[in-house]
Motif scaffolding. Structure first.
Motif, mmCIF file in Angstrom:
data_model
loop_
_atom_site.group_PDB
_atom_site.id
_atom_site.type_symbol
_atom_site.label_atom_id
_atom_site.label_comp_id
_atom_site.label_asym_id
_atom_site.label_seq_id
_atom_site.Cartn_x
_atom_site.Cartn_y
_atom_site.Cartn_z
ATOM 1 N N THR A 1 -3.450 3.560 -2.670
ATOM 2 C CA THR A 1 -2.955 2.906 -3.869
ATOM 3 C C THR A 1 -2.437 1.528 -3.485
ATOM 4 O O THR A 1 -1.641 1.389 -2.548
ATOM 5 C CB THR A 1 -1.831 3.720 -4.521
ATOM 6 O OG1 THR A 1 -2.346 5.001 -4.906
ATOM 7 C CG2 THR A 1 -1.294 3.011 -5.757
ATOM 8 N N ASP A 2 -2.923 0.518 -4.184
ATOM 9 C CA ASP A 2 -2.472 -0.850 -3.978
ATOM 10 C C ASP A 2 -1.657 -1.287 -5.194
ATOM 11 O O ASP A 2 -2.048 -0.999 -6.332
ATOM 12 C CB ASP A 2 -3.671 -1.768 -3.779
ATOM 13 C CG ASP A 2 -3.268 -3.208 -3.551
ATOM 14 O OD1 ASP A 2 -2.964 -3.567 -2.401
ATOM 15 O OD2 ASP A 2 -3.234 -3.979 -4.537
ATOM 16 N N GLU A 3 -0.555 -1.973 -4.955
ATOM 17 C CA GLU A 3 0.335 -2.357 -6.058
ATOM 18 C C GLU A 3 -0.386 -3.153 -7.140
ATOM 19 O O GLU A 3 -0.113 -2.990 -8.330
ATOM 20 C CB GLU A 3 1.501 -3.191 -5.517
ATOM 21 C CG GLU A 3 2.570 -2.384 -4.809
ATOM 22 C CD GLU A 3 3.737 -3.248 -4.378
ATOM 23 O OE1 GLU A 3 3.765 -4.461 -4.732
ATOM 24 O OE2 GLU A 3 4.632 -2.718 -3.692
ATOM 25 N N ALA B 1 -10.904 6.450 -6.273
ATOM 26 C CA ALA B 1 -10.811 7.176 -5.003
ATOM 27 C C ALA B 1 -12.100 7.953 -4.778
ATOM 28 O O ALA B 1 -12.445 8.847 -5.554
ATOM 29 C CB ALA B 1 -9.621 8.128 -5.022
ATOM 30 N N ASP C 1 0.310 5.970 -0.348
ATOM 31 C CA ASP C 1 -0.596 7.128 -0.444
ATOM 32 C C ASP C 1 -1.922 6.840 0.274
ATOM 33 O O ASP C 1 -3.012 7.016 -0.276
ATOM 34 C CB ASP C 1 -0.871 7.488 -1.900
ATOM 35 C CG ASP C 1 0.391 7.855 -2.651
ATOM 36 O OD1 ASP C 1 1.269 8.496 -2.053
ATOM 37 O OD2 ASP C 1 0.521 7.470 -3.835
ATOM 38 N N GLY D 1 -4.165 -0.622 -8.098
ATOM 39 C CA GLY D 1 -4.182 0.810 -8.346
ATOM 40 C C GLY D 1 -4.901 1.552 -7.238
ATOM 41 O O GLY D 1 -4.932 1.120 -6.090
ATOM 42 N N ARG D 2 -5.532 2.653 -7.586
ATOM 43 C CA ARG D 2 -6.220 3.468 -6.592
ATOM 44 C C ARG D 2 -7.539 2.795 -6.220
ATOM 45 O O ARG D 2 -8.353 2.438 -7.086
ATOM 46 C CB ARG D 2 -6.480 4.860 -7.175
ATOM 47 C CG ARG D 2 -6.685 5.935 -6.130
ATOM 48 C CD ARG D 2 -5.423 6.244 -5.382
ATOM 49 N NE ARG D 2 -5.588 7.423 -4.505
ATOM 50 C CZ ARG D 2 -4.897 7.600 -3.405
ATOM 51 N NH1 ARG D 2 -3.995 6.709 -3.030
ATOM 52 N NH2 ARG D 2 -5.082 8.687 -2.678
ATOM 53 N N GLN E 1 0.821 -1.207 0.000
ATOM 54 C CA GLN E 1 0.000 0.000 0.000
ATOM 55 C C GLN E 1 0.856 1.259 0.000
ATOM 56 O O GLN E 1 1.974 1.262 0.507
ATOM 57 C CB GLN E 1 -0.915 0.004 1.235
ATOM 58 C CG GLN E 1 -1.840 -1.192 1.313
ATOM 59 C CD GLN E 1 -2.621 -1.251 2.617
ATOM 60 O OE1 GLN E 1 -2.475 -0.391 3.483
ATOM 61 N NE2 GLN E 1 -3.445 -2.275 2.764
#
Length: 269
Positions: free
Chosen positions: A87-89, A122, A63, A92-93, A61
């Motif tokens: 943000t997850d690898e 988001a 941001d 994404g967001r 994780q």
């Protein structure tokens, strides 16, 4: 525990998540605490296991921003809604809203059960999310008990009438925290879902109440044709009641597992 103490705990939990600090997270729990990060999973037991879980969970994780709702405190129990954008690898967001069911021993948490959802993109919390309003706690608890009885009776009979009777006509019903309010309220929701469901068995309980709010928990086994067969659903509902004891706002946090799990699985014990 009181609202201020639980609020401080929640703020520290949010900081630990935003900083991805497993040591700070583990320090919020008693040495033998049970931390169930998904209601159908076995708990992480003890501060060492909790730290290891946080290390793994936050390693992908970045941001991270966390909002915590106002705590609903009932003795040594508390329920807190949380809303995270990060943000997850791999994804994404993403936006993750959830609800923590907490039991305290002094200033630290001894037991945590968690329900949560995830969605792409988001999205910040909407107006009214996470709020706690004043009210008569005992009247609210009585209303919540009637609500659980209405749901158990109505769901198992696939009859919306006992359920709808516990709501104000203009009640806001969110069947998931990331969904918009259901068109037609709870009656519209049931008209959409009940045709797919059969052979329902359920268990409900009022887990905590304070002011105009109550937190209820439930586990249900059923056949859901939309899900492809038998499922077990475990969830919790943040409810707000009016002076007449009718539900005027609901947010449902739930998770689902395939098959009919044995009695007690998915229950926040």
């Amino acid at each position: 525990m009181d609202t201020r103490s639980v609020g401080r705990w929640a703020a520290a939990y949010a900081r630990a998540w935003e900083l991805r600090d497993p040591d700070a997270a583990a320090a919020l729990f008693t040495p033998d605490a049970a931390y169930r990060s998904l209601i159908f999973n076995e708990p992480h037991t003890g501060s060492i296991a909790i730290r290891a879980y946080w290390q793994r969970a936050t390693s992908t994780q970045s941001d991270v921003r966390v909002w915590m709702g106002a705590p609903l405190v009932d003795g040594q129990r508390a329920a807190i809604e949380w809303w995270t954008v990060m943000t997850d690898e791999g994804e994404g967001r993403v936006t993750l809203p959830g609800c923590l069911l907490l039991e305290f021993d002094g200033e630290r948490c001894a037991r945590l059960n968690e329900y949560w959802h995830s969605g792409p993109g988001a999205a910040e919390p909407y107006e009214g999310w996470g709020r706690i309003t004043d009210g008569d706690t005992e009247r609210t608890k009585d209303a919540a008990i009637r609500w659980t009885r209405g749901w158990k009776t109505g769901w198992e009979a696939l009859d919306p009438a006992p359920i709808v009777a516990t709501y104000s006509p203009d009640a806001i019903h969110r069947s998931m925290p990331l969904r918009a309010p259901e068109p037609g309220g709870v009656a519209g929701y049931l008209a959409r879902c009940f045709p797919d469901e059969s052979d329902v068995s359920s268990r409900f309980e009022v887990w905590a109440s304070y002011g105009a709010q109550a937190l209820t928990v439930y586990v249900a086994t059923l056949n859901d044709s939309a899900e492809g067969g038998d499922v077990t659903i475990a969830g919790c509902d943040m409810l707000r009641f009016d002076d007449d004891g009718l539900c005027i706002e609901q947010r449902d946090y739930w998770n689902v597992a395939s098959g009919r799990l044995p009695d007690g699985e998915g229950w926040p014990s």
